[in-house]
Design a protein around this motif. Structure first.
Motif, PDB file in Angstrom:
ATOM      1  N   LEU A 281      -4.714   5.294   7.239  1.00  0.00           N
ATOM      2  CA  LEU A 281      -4.568   3.560   7.273  1.00  0.00           C
ATOM      3  C   LEU A 281      -5.910   2.890   6.681  1.00  0.00           C
ATOM      4  O   LEU A 281      -5.785   1.975   5.865  1.00  0.00           O
ATOM      5  CB  LEU A 281      -4.289   3.376   8.659  1.00  0.00           C
ATOM      6  N   SER A 282      -7.085   3.343   7.360  1.00  0.00           N
ATOM      7  CA  SER A 282      -8.070   2.256   6.957  1.00  0.00           C
ATOM      8  C   SER A 282      -8.657   2.698   5.681  1.00  0.00           C
ATOM      9  O   SER A 282      -9.467   1.729   5.183  1.00  0.00           O
ATOM     10  CB  SER A 282      -9.323   2.683   8.074  1.00  0.00           C
TER      11      SER A 282
ATOM     12  N   VAL B 152      -5.520   0.740   2.733  1.00  0.00           N
ATOM     13  CA  VAL B 152      -6.271  -0.486   2.584  1.00  0.00           C
ATOM     14  C   VAL B 152      -6.664  -0.522   1.049  1.00  0.00           C
ATOM     15  O   VAL B 152      -6.480  -1.449   0.273  1.00  0.00           O
ATOM     16  CB  VAL B 152      -7.610  -0.672   3.284  1.00  0.00           C
ATOM     17  N   ASN B 153      -7.031   0.613   0.342  1.00  0.00           N
ATOM     18  CA  ASN B 153      -7.310   0.680  -0.952  1.00  0.00           C
ATOM     19  C   ASN B 153      -6.154   0.547  -1.797  1.00  0.00           C
ATOM     20  O   ASN B 153      -6.116  -0.371  -2.778  1.00  0.00           O
ATOM     21  CB  ASN B 153      -7.834   2.402  -1.286  1.00  0.00           C
TER      22      ASN B 153
ATOM     23  N   LEU C  15      -3.555  -1.149  -1.133  1.00  0.00           N
ATOM     24  CA  LEU C  15      -3.072  -2.500  -0.983  1.00  0.00           C
ATOM     25  C   LEU C  15      -4.197  -3.414  -1.905  1.00  0.00           C
ATOM     26  O   LEU C  15      -3.639  -4.482  -2.578  1.00  0.00           O
ATOM     27  CB  LEU C  15      -2.904  -3.232   0.488  1.00  0.00           C
ATOM     28  N   LEU C  16      -5.533  -2.763  -1.687  1.00  0.00           N
ATOM     29  CA  LEU C  16      -6.476  -3.551  -2.442  1.00  0.00           C
ATOM     30  C   LEU C  16      -6.452  -3.673  -3.821  1.00  0.00           C
ATOM     31  O   LEU C  16      -6.349  -4.912  -4.584  1.00  0.00           O
ATOM     32  CB  LEU C  16      -7.831  -3.045  -1.913  1.00  0.00           C
TER      33      LEU C  16
ATOM     34  N   ASP D 243      -6.953   6.602  -2.349  1.00  0.00           N
ATOM     35  CA  ASP D 243      -5.827   5.709  -2.045  1.00  0.00           C
ATOM     36  C   ASP D 243      -4.610   6.614  -1.163  1.00  0.00           C
ATOM     37  O   ASP D 243      -5.180   7.548  -0.606  1.00  0.00           O
ATOM     38  CB  ASP D 243      -4.731   5.431  -3.365  1.00  0.00           C
TER      39      ASP D 243
END
Lengths: 235, 240
Positions: free
Chosen positions: A24-25, A29-30, A32-33, A185
């Motif tokens: 998740l972290s 996050v990557n 989505l980034l 990712d």
């Protein structure tokens, strides 16, 4: 095939040992980034390219810009995203003598790539706006670019918002190839979990589920957006 | 005020305007009439170069607008234009529609522009519509706002391109009333219209256009009372 043991291994690694935290972290996050920032770059650059495409071409400068944009769009729509990532990371950056992290490389390349697609969406959006809007602006003494920026493009963007939402969904799914340039990712983090025991059955199943949930949430958002836009068109 | 010299306009091989030479004086209320396809709207659009003339010149404020080197945007600020389809900015409120150009072009401060907009809206009876979007207005209301938008720039001349042709019959009156009021105040106007009653009442010069030329012109009495050419007689017999 022993499904129960595969599940137990995954449970142990993912839940008990806390593998989900990294998924998740870092992974989510990557992913989505890359998709969000990529789309933002794509919208800004794509709007510029779309605007160049619809410019009247009496003068030399618009003609040259148009040629450049055609080559640009041709390249990014004509080659696979993986190839573009590899060319950026292993060819272009060394040629330019710069170092850019895998994550940032992915963001940049996905931005440039989606700009090519967004520009076509934007071009259609601009062409769908009544030419009377441009005429009215010009007749008041506003310049072509002012009328474009203040009147035409805002209306075009409103019309293409749902299409941009779909572009975002496509982008999220496409990000699963960024591990080609060693970016971390969702795919990469699930693979890491699989690598521990060389047991990929559950991790990849969970990964598929995760992408599906992600896309489902976003498409709900896109639908809600379409509904509210239709409402605001009515009044 | 506007001197038109040897104005020609072609779209490809189709010559729409043929060598028009004409002068529009300060305070003139010119009404352009004629059959469809006679070049009325094209003539009007050439006056502020919304359509670039193929040849000839449009002298306004001492400069030739047909010359591509002239800053056309500067001159258009002094030439108001009202369209058949209103063309209000859909993404702006009525107030923003009116104040956008004067504020952006630094003719007025935002506060001045707002005040002037309210004043003009009150004149056309739409002060309560300042904050709504154009899509909520009726055709007649839209066209009145469009006239106000053009007036907010304080133009020296107003061009009207069939301003009532897209309106329901019952709304034509309210728009014509605003235009009459404007004419009474001495605004220089060029109006392309099919409203012969308006032409007769408000115009001081009538241009009859046929096949890209102004074939007959004069006062309303002359043109409507004593048409000379058979073409004009024929046209009037059909529209009145």
């Amino acid at each position: 095939m022993n499904f129960a043991s595969k599940f137990d291994v995954f449970w142990e690694l993912f839940i008990v040992q806390g593998g989900w935290k990294r998924v998740l972290s870092v992974g989510l996050v990557n992913t989505l980034l890359i998709a969000v920032l990529g789309l933002l770059i794509g919208i800004v650059l794509g709007t510029l390219i779309g605007a160049v495409k619809v410019m009247p071409k009496y003068k030399l400068l618009p003609k040259i810009l148009d040629k450049i944009c055609t080559v640009y769009v041709g390249f990014f729509r004509g080659t696979p995203i993986v190839v573009q990532l590899l060319i950026g990371y292993y060819v272009l950056w060394p040629l330019l003598g710069i170092t850019i992290s895998p994550l940032n490389t992915s963001i940049i390349i996905f931005g440039l790539n989606s700009a090519a697609y967004v520009s076509e969406i934007m071009r259609g959006g601009i062409l769908s706006i009544d030419p009377g809007q441009m005429e009215a602006g010009r007749a008041l003494g506003l310049s072509y670019s002012t009328t474009m920026i203040k009147i035409v493009i805002p209306q075009a963007i409103k019309n293409i918002l749902p299409t941009l939402g779909n572009e975002f969904i496509a982008l999220i799914k496409d990000t699963s190839v960024v591990s080609f340039v060693a970016a971390t990712d969702l795919y990469k983090t699930f693979t890491e979990i699989g690598n521990v025991r060389y047991e990929y059955f559950m991790p990849y199943l969970a990964m598929a589920l995760m992408y599906m949930i992600l896309v489902f949430i976003i498409s709900c958002g896109v639908k809600a957006m379409e509904r509210s836009l239709r409402k605001s068109d009515k009044n | 005020m506007i001197k038109i010299k040897n104005l020609c306009k072609s779209f490809g091989d189709n010559q729409v305007l043929k060598n028009i030479t004409e002068t529009i004086n300060q305070g003139d209320k010119v009404v352009v009439i004629g059959p469809s396809g006679s070049g009325k709207s094209t003539f009007l659009c050439c006056l502020n170069c919304m359509e670039d003339p193929t040849s000839g010149s449009i002298i306004f404020d001492g400069e030739d607008l047909a010359d591509l080197k002239v800053d056309i945007n500067k001159h258009r600020q002094n030439i108001g234009m009202v369209f058949q389809q209103f063309n209000l900015f859909n993404n702006k409120t009525v107030m923003e529609n009116i104040t956008l150009a004067p504020v952006h072009l630094k003719k007025l401060t935002p506060a001045e522009a707002k005040e002037r907009a309210m004043e003009l809206l009150a004149r056309v009876g739409l002060e309560d519509k300042a904050d709504v979007y154009p899509s909520t207005l009726s055709g007649g209301q839209k066209q009145r706002v469009a006239i106000v938008r053009a007036l907010a720039m304080n133009p020296k001349v107003m061009l009207f391109d069939e301003p009532t042709s897209a309106l329901d019959p019952e709304m034509v009156g309210e728009v014509l009333d605003v235009m009459k009021q404007l004419a009474d105040e001495g605004m220089t106007m060029v109006v392309v219209t099919h409203e012969m009653g308006f032409a007769r009442e408000v115009g001081n010069r009538i241009f009859f256009m046929d096949e890209g030329q102004i074939t007959e012109q004069g006062t309303p009495e002359e043109v409507f009372g004593n048409p000379k050419s058979p073409r004009l007689q024929d046209f009037l017999s059909k529209v009145i």
